[in-house]
Motif scaffolding. Sequence first.
Motif, short mmCIF file in Angstrom:
data_model
loop_
_atom_site.label_atom_id
_atom_site.label_comp_id
_atom_site.label_asym_id
_atom_site.label_seq_id
_atom_site.Cartn_x
_atom_site.Cartn_y
_atom_site.Cartn_z
N ARG A 1 0.84 -1.20 0.00
CA ARG A 1 0.00 0.00 0.00
C ARG A 1 0.87 1.25 0.00
NH1 ARG A 1 -4.70 0.04 4.35
NH2 ARG A 1 -5.48 1.63 2.91
N VAL A 2 0.45 2.23 -0.73
CA VAL A 2 1.16 3.51 -0.78
C VAL A 2 0.51 4.46 0.22
CG1 VAL A 2 1.70 5.52 -2.21
CG2 VAL A 2 1.84 3.21 -3.18
N VAL A 3 1.32 5.19 0.96
CA VAL A 3 0.84 6.20 1.88
C VAL A 3 1.09 7.58 1.27
CG1 VAL A 3 1.04 7.23 4.19
CG2 VAL A 3 1.30 4.75 3.88
N VAL A 4 0.04 8.38 1.15
CA VAL A 4 0.17 9.76 0.69
C VAL A 4 0.11 10.66 1.92
CG1 VAL A 4 -0.87 11.62 -0.66
CG2 VAL A 4 -0.84 9.29 -1.57
N LEU A 5 1.21 11.34 2.20
CA LEU A 5 1.29 12.20 3.38
C LEU A 5 1.16 13.66 2.95
CD1 LEU A 5 1.80 12.68 6.38
CD2 LEU A 5 4.26 12.46 5.94
N LEU A 6 0.13 14.33 3.48
CA LEU A 6 -0.18 15.70 3.10
C LEU A 6 0.04 16.65 4.27
CD1 LEU A 6 -3.64 14.93 1.43
CD2 LEU A 6 -1.46 15.20 0.23
N GLN A 7 0.32 17.93 3.96
CA GLN A 7 0.34 18.99 4.97
C GLN A 7 -0.17 20.26 4.31
OE1 GLN A 7 2.84 21.07 3.83
NE2 GLN A 7 3.75 19.53 2.54
N LEU A 8 -0.25 21.33 5.05
CA LEU A 8 -0.94 22.53 4.57
C LEU A 8 -0.01 23.61 4.04
CD1 LEU A 8 -3.74 22.91 7.27
CD2 LEU A 8 -3.79 21.62 5.13
N GLU A 9 1.26 23.28 3.79
CA GLU A 9 2.15 24.28 3.23
C GLU A 9 1.94 24.45 1.72
OE1 GLU A 9 6.21 23.58 4.39
OE2 GLU A 9 6.00 24.98 6.06
N VAL A 10 1.25 23.50 1.11
CA VAL A 10 0.85 23.65 -0.28
C VAL A 10 -0.67 23.75 -0.31
CG1 VAL A 10 2.85 22.41 -1.17
CG2 VAL A 10 0.76 21.15 -0.68
N SER A 11 -1.22 24.07 -1.47
CA SER A 11 -2.65 24.35 -1.57
C SER A 11 -3.52 23.18 -1.11
CB SER A 11 -3.00 24.67 -3.03
OG SER A 11 -4.39 24.66 -3.23
N LEU B 1 -5.60 21.65 -3.91
CA LEU B 1 -4.92 20.64 -4.73
C LEU B 1 -4.83 19.31 -3.97
CD1 LEU B 1 -2.06 22.77 -6.31
CD2 LEU B 1 -4.22 22.07 -7.36
N SER B 2 -4.62 19.38 -2.67
CA SER B 2 -4.56 18.15 -1.86
C SER B 2 -5.90 17.42 -1.92
CB SER B 2 -4.21 18.49 -0.41
OG SER B 2 -2.90 19.00 -0.31
N ARG B 3 -6.99 18.18 -1.90
CA ARG B 3 -8.31 17.54 -1.99
C ARG B 3 -8.52 16.90 -3.35
NH1 ARG B 3 -12.11 22.19 -0.80
NH2 ARG B 3 -13.73 20.65 -1.31
N LEU C 1 -2.57 12.95 7.05
CA LEU C 1 -2.56 14.41 7.06
C LEU C 1 -1.88 14.94 8.31
CD1 LEU C 1 -3.54 17.22 6.00
CD2 LEU C 1 -5.64 16.84 7.31
N LYS C 2 -0.96 15.91 8.09
CA LYS C 2 -0.41 16.71 9.19
C LYS C 2 -0.94 18.13 8.96
CE LYS C 2 2.35 17.72 12.65
NZ LYS C 2 1.70 19.01 13.00
#
Length: 221
Positions: free
Chosen positions: A112-122, A125-127, A141-142
């Motif tokens: 399984r691939v984990v996609v780790l997101l944070q709020l320093e980018v839009s 776009l993350s959504r 998500l962080k």
Amino acid sequence: DVSCKGRFEQSAGGKGANEAVALARLGVPVSLVGRVGDDESGSFLLSALRSERVDVGGTLRLGRTGTAVHIVTKDDSRKFNVTCLEANGELDRTDVQRAVALVRQKESGERRVVVLLQLEVSPVLSRQLVKKVGERCLVALKPSPLASDESKRQARLLLDERVDLCFVAESEALQLLDDEGGEETLICTLSQAERAAEAMLRRWPRLQTVVVTFAAGHLLC
């Protein structure tokens, strides 16, 4: 003008880059999707990431590299931060497409691939990315930085959309929940961390796990 004695240090960083390096040091294969500038600072960042065995094939070079300046006073350890996004703020749908293609490339067999997101980018776009990755992909998500009401709103929309694992610091969980009328502003005890994690799990049923970090330790719920 204010002048004082001090020391200047330059280091590679940014939330996404720091998280990528931390995972790579644990032996996890990591790819970073983003943008850095086509300048000396961009070369410095990419070189630092490669030295940590982070795959930067999904990172584009364009314009000027984003910079964060942190000033810490010697006497009372107060910290002042100034951030300029530059290339980091220029991400668009093509970056989402590259990230989706990378996820599909990495998925194989039972892995399984984990996609780790944070709020320093839009977050918008993350959504978009969250909507496009497959159900076998784990979304983490962080939610940082939560610097405004709009960033909190966007983080809540991401959690509404789809987040499986959420890492929150001592104030972030309460900021995300503050529209529910809570009076606490900072998590200081284990019982406070438990209440915040349970409240997040109730509010966002898609969440499987919440990790709360605070001064006294960490709570996984």
